[in-house]
Scaffold this active site. Sequence first.
Site: not given
Length: 140
Positions: A102, A104
């Site tokens: 992932h 951010h």
Amino acid sequence: MAYDNDNIFAKILRGEIPSEKLYEDDETYVFMDIMPRAEGHCLIIPKTPCRNMLDASDDQLTACLRTTRLMGHAVMKAFGAGGVTVQQFNEGVGGQEVFHLHYHVLPRHEGVSLRPPGKMEDMAVLKANADKIRAALAGM
Ligand code: AMP
């Protein structure tokens, strides 16, 4: 290290736990971080499994970075931000807590520091911020 099919983001992708969805395409999914370190903090993930950057394919990285750039523009527009911080952690010692790749995306304002980690956002506030980002995306 092997990919764990029961990590939180895999469950979000399968719809087994809820998320505040902002955007998706064939390869990526974007949702609000529930413990935001800035107003509008969101997460970009690939729809296919990989732990992090270290085992990701070129296609997964390319798709995630394309969507990360899109979301950078969207959050800057949504919050009138002057810049955007992108963070991405690899393995526990690298600061990673959820083991599905992932990115951010954090909109930034002059003189405003990131909040400390680990504080759950009020769900009404999270939804209101998500609405702003969805509106910004719709106008792009
Ligand atoms: P890290 O693996 O260190 O990059 O951090 C994982 C991030 O996922 C943190 O910023 C958490 O606030 C966020 N997070 C954890 N669980 C959820 C969830 N169920 N929905 C949205 N964000 C989450």
